[in-house]
Scaffold this motif. Structure first.
Motif, PDB file in Angstrom:
ATOM      1  N   ALA A  10      39.606  45.418  -1.924  1.00 35.43           N
ATOM      2  CA  ALA A  10      38.703  45.355  -3.112  1.00 35.43           C
ATOM      3  C   ALA A  10      37.281  45.364  -2.954  1.00 35.43           C
ATOM      4  O   ALA A  10      36.538  44.469  -3.820  1.00 35.43           O
ATOM      5  CB  ALA A  10      39.489  44.351  -4.080  1.00 35.43           C
ATOM      6  N   GLY A  11      36.778  46.010  -1.982  1.00 34.84           N
ATOM      7  CA  GLY A  11      35.459  46.259  -1.815  1.00 34.84           C
ATOM      8  C   GLY A  11      34.945  47.076  -2.751  1.00 34.84           C
ATOM      9  O   GLY A  11      35.590  47.485  -3.872  1.00 34.84           O
ATOM     10  N   TYR A  12      33.824  47.674  -2.674  1.00 33.62           N
ATOM     11  CA  TYR A  12      33.031  48.487  -3.708  1.00 33.62           C
ATOM     12  C   TYR A  12      33.938  49.625  -3.801  1.00 33.62           C
ATOM     13  O   TYR A  12      34.350  50.198  -5.123  1.00 33.62           O
ATOM     14  CB  TYR A  12      31.795  48.897  -3.181  1.00 33.62           C
ATOM     15  N   ALA A  13      34.534  50.347  -2.777  1.00 34.66           N
ATOM     16  CA  ALA A  13      35.170  51.637  -3.012  1.00 34.66           C
ATOM     17  C   ALA A  13      36.533  51.296  -3.506  1.00 34.66           C
ATOM     18  O   ALA A  13      37.149  51.918  -4.508  1.00 34.66           O
ATOM     19  CB  ALA A  13      35.299  52.266  -1.495  1.00 34.66           C
ATOM     20  N   LEU A  34      46.226  46.281  -6.963  1.00 32.46           N
ATOM     21  CA  LEU A  34      44.974  46.273  -6.085  1.00 32.46           C
ATOM     22  C   LEU A  34      45.161  45.010  -5.097  1.00 32.46           C
ATOM     23  O   LEU A  34      45.233  43.789  -5.723  1.00 32.46           O
ATOM     24  CB  LEU A  34      43.732  46.140  -7.119  1.00 32.46           C
ATOM     25  N   VAL A  35      45.425  45.246  -3.685  1.00 31.25           N
ATOM     26  CA  VAL A  35      45.644  44.201  -2.892  1.00 31.25           C
ATOM     27  C   VAL A  35      44.338  43.868  -2.376  1.00 31.25           C
ATOM     28  O   VAL A  35      43.783  44.778  -1.719  1.00 31.25           O
ATOM     29  CB  VAL A  35      46.911  44.753  -1.874  1.00 31.25           C
ATOM     30  N   TYR A 106      43.810  53.944   0.512  1.00 36.71           N
ATOM     31  CA  TYR A 106      43.346  52.952   1.466  1.00 36.71           C
ATOM     32  C   TYR A 106      41.917  52.796   1.571  1.00 36.71           C
ATOM     33  O   TYR A 106      41.395  53.616   1.644  1.00 36.71           O
ATOM     34  CB  TYR A 106      43.812  53.672   2.745  1.00 36.71           C
ATOM     35  N   ALA A 107      41.633  51.701   1.248  1.00 34.70           N
ATOM     36  CA  ALA A 107      40.180  51.201   1.444  1.00 34.70           C
ATOM     37  C   ALA A 107      40.079  49.779   1.866  1.00 34.70           C
ATOM     38  O   ALA A 107      39.359  48.985   1.439  1.00 34.70           O
ATOM     39  CB  ALA A 107      39.736  50.999  -0.325  1.00 34.70           C
ATOM     40  N   LEU A 108      40.618  49.584   3.143  1.00 35.20           N
ATOM     41  CA  LEU A 108      40.457  48.314   3.821  1.00 35.20           C
ATOM     42  C   LEU A 108      39.062  48.107   4.327  1.00 35.20           C
ATOM     43  O   LEU A 108      38.707  47.040   4.942  1.00 35.20           O
ATOM     44  CB  LEU A 108      41.645  48.144   4.878  1.00 35.20           C
TER      45      LEU A 108
END
Length: 399
Positions: A10-13, A34-35, A106-108
């Motif tokens: 759950a950063g900006y992207a 949203l993890v 995937y937004a890690l």
């Protein structure tokens, strides 16, 4: 049965992608999870401010996504099985569970990159994360006057950190070690302003200096010098989260997921990657750099592409280009370097107090954009018509 969409990170992207999907799709048709490892959305572009002792407004994910249809889950992602379409997560009590998805975003993101330099992991600090910024904040608060702080790395993060610390703690001896000349990628006007600000703040700049080792109280340079450092801050670039590289997803040597023009994995079409986690081609076939400026447009593109494929709509074409580089130089000074679409500096630059205000507006706008992922434009939630089966569109990866 609802189509299960899981967004990792759950950063900006990631936060933008989750919120935008919720705006595009009917709630009865999809379950969006949203993890994130932390319960709050973290303004990563402000970590140098947090480290320097400033208080930042908390942004709990539960409040941010209340009533949107997005379910935040506070847990650490410990595994992804891209073939079985499952994600393993562990919460703060040590409890582990497996989540199943139909579509994965995937937004890690990324963390600091030690580059394998001896002593960095043991002795240096980082501000690529909130825990890291808080540790540095505590360490700086305990430093006596006259002690030395060495910031390693002359990029955007290093410049912002060195000037922020020097402004907030003028009693400390702050220095910056840069591999090249100070701000050597900037325009002539930008370089002159940067030099004026660091000189006024009393920051010592070690140009054309590579740090080859970090000790508890010093750093060692490639030319054999030893620079005193009660605190070392390492800002020499970012490394992507290692999880993707341990999966069957097609990744680059740096661990970024290879995607097409819609942010869809070339190897697993039910997986999309956004932000720092993805290898994304920009203008001139140049990979986008890891940044908020790159991450948000890729999130728009991925979310709109997922919604289009699920609802039978037209695939989007979000412009992936740059306009400027925004650099805060403490709270009173800034530098806005205007750039070409592929991120090369041009002659025009905004400097001084006006540039500081501009940068602050950009930071506030980025946070507002997370809470308002369609930028305030009304959006119709559409019904699902079919599963996304269209093959990924190849896009030549970077060499």
């Amino acid at each position: 049965m609802q189509h299960r969409i899981i967004v990792l990170g759950a950063g900006y992207a990631g936060a933008v992608a989750a919120g935008r999907l919720a705006k595009r799709l009917r709630r009865e048709d999809v379950a969006i999870t949203l993890v994130n490892a932390e319960p709050d959305f973290v303004e990563r572009v402000r970590m140098h401010q947090l480290a320097a002792g400033q208080e930042l407004r908390p942004r709990p994910l539960g409040e941010m996504f209340a009533g949107t249809g997005v379910e935040p889950v506070v847990a650490k992602v410990t595994g992804v099985d891209a073939d079985r379409r499952t994600v393993t997560v562990t919460d703060d009590t040590g409890g582990t569970r497996r989540l199943t998805y139909d579509t994965l975003v995937y937004a890690l993101g990324s963390g600091w990159d030690t580059h394998g330099v001896p002593g960095v992991a043991e002795h240096a600090h980082e501000i690529a994360s909130r825990p890291g910024a808080l540790r540095l904040r505590e360490r700086l608060a305990g430093l006596e006057a006259g002690r030395s702080v060495v910031v390693v790395g002359g990029g955007l993060t290093g410049l912002e950190a060195a000037t922020e610390i020097a402004e907030s703690r003028p009693d400390l001896d702050v220095s910056l070690a840069a591999r090249g000349d100070l701000g050597d990628w900037l325009s002539a006007k930008g370089r002159r302003h940067l030099r004026k600000v660091v000189d006024r703040l009393g920051v010592t700049v070690h140009e054309r200096t590579s740090v080859t080792a970090v000790g508890a109280d010093h750093v060692t340079t490639a030319d054999g010098r030893s620079l005193p450092a009660a605190v070392t801050l390492w800002t020499t670039g970012f490394a992507v989260h290692p999880l993707a590289g341990a999966t069957t997803l097609e990744t680059t040597g740096t661990g970024q997921i290879v995607v097409d023009a819609t942010m869809r994995s070339l190897s697993h079409p039910e997986v999309y990657a956004v932000g720092d986690a993805a290898l994304v081609q920009g203008p001139g076939d140049k990979p986008l750099r890891m940044s908020c400026a790159s991450g948000v447009p890729t999130a728009w593109q991925a979310a709109d592409a997922i919604a289009a494929r699920l609802t039978g709509g037209k695939l989007p074409n979000t412009p992936l280009r740059y306009f400027n580089q925004c650099i805060s130089l403490g709270r009173k000074e800034g530098l806005i370097q205007y750039v070409t679409a592929d991120d090369r500096s041009v002659d025009a630059a905004l400097t001084g107090r006006l540039a500081a205000l501009y940068k602050e507006l950009v930071c506030k706008g980025a946070a507002w954009g997370v809470a308002n992922p369609t930028l305030g434009v009304p959006s119709r939630r559409r019904a699902l018509v079919h599963e996304p089966t269209t093959p990924a569109t190849p896009l030549r990866p970077a060499a």
